[in-house]
Design an enzyme around this catalytic site. Structure first.
Site, PDB file in Angstrom:
ATOM      1  N   HIS A 139       0.736  -1.313  -0.096  1.00 32.57           N
ATOM      2  CA  HIS A 139       0.163  -0.119   0.263  1.00 32.57           C
ATOM      3  C   HIS A 139       0.925   1.324   0.059  1.00 32.57           C
ATOM      4  O   HIS A 139       0.546   2.323   0.698  1.00 32.57           O
ATOM      5  CB  HIS A 139      -0.841  -0.238   1.102  1.00 32.57           C
ATOM      6  CG  HIS A 139      -1.965  -0.941   1.074  1.00 32.57           C
ATOM      7  ND1 HIS A 139      -2.397  -1.542  -0.107  1.00 32.57           N
ATOM      8  CD2 HIS A 139      -2.956  -1.312   1.966  1.00 32.57           C
ATOM      9  CE1 HIS A 139      -3.350  -2.461   0.169  1.00 32.57           C
ATOM     10  NE2 HIS A 139      -3.761  -2.300   1.445  1.00 32.57           N
ATOM     11  N   HIS A 213      -9.775   2.589  -0.669  1.00 35.98           N
ATOM     12  CA  HIS A 213      -9.822   1.428   0.363  1.00 35.98           C
ATOM     13  C   HIS A 213     -10.974   1.739   1.192  1.00 35.98           C
ATOM     14  O   HIS A 213     -10.954   1.567   2.428  1.00 35.98           O
ATOM     15  CB  HIS A 213      -8.684   1.327   1.000  1.00 35.98           C
ATOM     16  CG  HIS A 213      -8.394  -0.121   1.626  1.00 35.98           C
ATOM     17  ND1 HIS A 213      -9.057  -0.825   2.235  1.00 35.98           N
ATOM     18  CD2 HIS A 213      -7.034  -0.822   1.469  1.00 35.98           C
ATOM     19  CE1 HIS A 213      -8.618  -2.035   2.597  1.00 35.98           C
ATOM     20  NE2 HIS A 213      -7.187  -1.868   2.054  1.00 35.98           N
ATOM     21  N   GLU A 330     -11.466  -3.734  -3.925  1.00 39.60           N
ATOM     22  CA  GLU A 330     -10.553  -2.524  -4.371  1.00 39.60           C
ATOM     23  C   GLU A 330     -10.125  -2.948  -5.561  1.00 39.60           C
ATOM     24  O   GLU A 330      -9.364  -3.939  -6.180  1.00 39.60           O
ATOM     25  CB  GLU A 330      -9.277  -2.844  -3.361  1.00 39.60           C
ATOM     26  CG  GLU A 330      -9.521  -2.771  -1.833  1.00 39.60           C
ATOM     27  CD  GLU A 330      -8.432  -3.284  -1.055  1.00 39.60           C
ATOM     28  OE1 GLU A 330      -7.208  -2.986  -1.334  1.00 39.60           O
ATOM     29  OE2 GLU A 330      -8.836  -4.171  -0.272  1.00 39.60           O
TER      30      GLU A 330
END
Length: 366
Positions: A139, A213, A330
């Site tokens: 991420h 997210h 996602e």
């Protein structure tokens, strides 16, 4: 001759009725138009403000956005009986978002999901990224895009109303090469759509994979399990992974597995067959770059439903670990694509523009 007018109670009642009707009509027209309000929300430790943009499509969709993390704070929409509620998980205050370092509702970048070993090679040069998931990178790193204060500007265009957020990631941030200019647009439409549109350019070759997210719970009750939510995925295959959730090989058919959502199925129907619940990247049944339906999520109890369309090749489905109070959808490229030349490429070179779109359409069913 002087004429004297006398207002009778009947005439007065008629006049009042007309006035009330006019005011009601004006208020109705105003309420039914797309609009943006800006409200105070929070400050970063350095004093920089992160206000709240309240975006309403004038009908059945309201989205709250803040520049910190390019974050969708919440999405509100009515159920089948017209009762409005939040359908994303959120924290009580801005200070909670800062202190808990959450990715809740934020933009993930430069690279959503995992990169094995925290390294990749471009044109023969190796780049080492922050390792913030064991031996791997996830991420965007320790201070990824979800921890940055983006610049925000109101967006008013024919057919959509929202906010444009921009952030320039400097060369070398979290180990990534190149200065990357990133942009995300959040906009609502009269069709009860939330449009997420991503763009990026770079001055050096680099890898980019952006997503949002958000944690969805269409019941409108954040403490309620999502195991009774019904999910459909336009995916015939998924990516098998190792214990660190790094892809280990080619896509595998979902046939006969707990990951088969080609037909509508309860999220909780087969979740116990999996050690960690759902945290899998599904390979979408479409041509890369083409906008097409990827998923439909429904809550039978409230009647709320959400259709997700995307230009991205995959969707990571995450069932909120042991909590199971939300599900993430996602839309993104595959994990570890920088190290997998057989996967759709995430490499962005100078002169090119990264551009992807995801649309969430909200509706109700009886």
């Amino acid at each position: 001759m002087t004429r004297h007018w006398r207002i009778t109670p009947f005439v007065l009642f008629g006049l009042l009725t007309v006035v009330v009707a006019c005011l009601t009509a004006i208020r109705s027209v105003s309420a039914d138009e797309p609009r943006i309000e800006i409200k105070p929300f929070g400050r970063l430790p350095d004093g920089a403000e992160s206000p709240l943009y309240v975006i309403h499509n004038g009908d059945q969709l309201e989205v709250l956005v803040t520049p910190f993390g390019a974050m969708i704070v919440t999405v509100r929409t009515p159920d089948r009986d017209g009762r409005w509620a939040d359908v994303t998980l959120r924290l009580p205050t801005f200070d909670d978002y800062w202190a808990k370092r959450t990715v809740l509702g934020t933009v993930i970048g430069r690279y959503a999901n995992r990169i094995a070993g925290g390294t990749f090679t471009i044109d023969g040069e190796e780049y080492r990224l922050a390792k913030n998931s064991g031996a791997n990178h996830i991420h965007g790193g320790r201070e990824g895009f979800h921890r940055k204060l983006w610049h925000a500007a109101e967006l008013r265009e024919p057919g959509r109303t929202g906010v444009r957020l921009t952030y320039t990631s400097p060369d070398g941030e979290e180990g990534y090469p190149g200065a990357l200019k990133a942009e995300v647009v959040y906009a609502v439409t009269p069709k009860n759509e939330l449009v997420m549109e991503y763009r990026a350019t770079t001055d050096k070759p680099t890898h980019v994979n952006l997503t949002n997210h958000a944690y969805w719970n269409l019941s409108g009750e954040p403490d309620r399990s999502i195991l009774d939510h019904e999910l459909t995925l336009w995916a015939d295959a998924y990516l098998p992974t190792d214990a660190a959730l790094i892809p280990t090989g080619d896509p595998v058919s979902v046939e006969g597995t707990a990951l088969d959502f080609r037909k509508p199925a309860r999220i909780g129907a087969r979740i116990d067959e999996l050690k960690i619940g759902y945290d899998h990247c599904f390979v979408l049944r479409k041509k890369p770059g083409r906008l097409a339906v990827a998923a439909v999520l429904k809550d039978p109890a409230s009647g709320r439903a959400m259709e997700v369309s995307t230009t991205q090749p995959g969707v990571q489905v995450y069932s909120d670990g042991a909590r199971r109070k939300a599900v993430c959808l996602e839309t993104q490229h595959y994990p570890d694509s920088p190290n997998r030349p057989d996967f759709p490429s995430t490499l962005l070179r100078p002169g090119e523009t990264y551009h992807h779109t995801t649309i969430h359409r909200f509706f109700t069913e009886k």
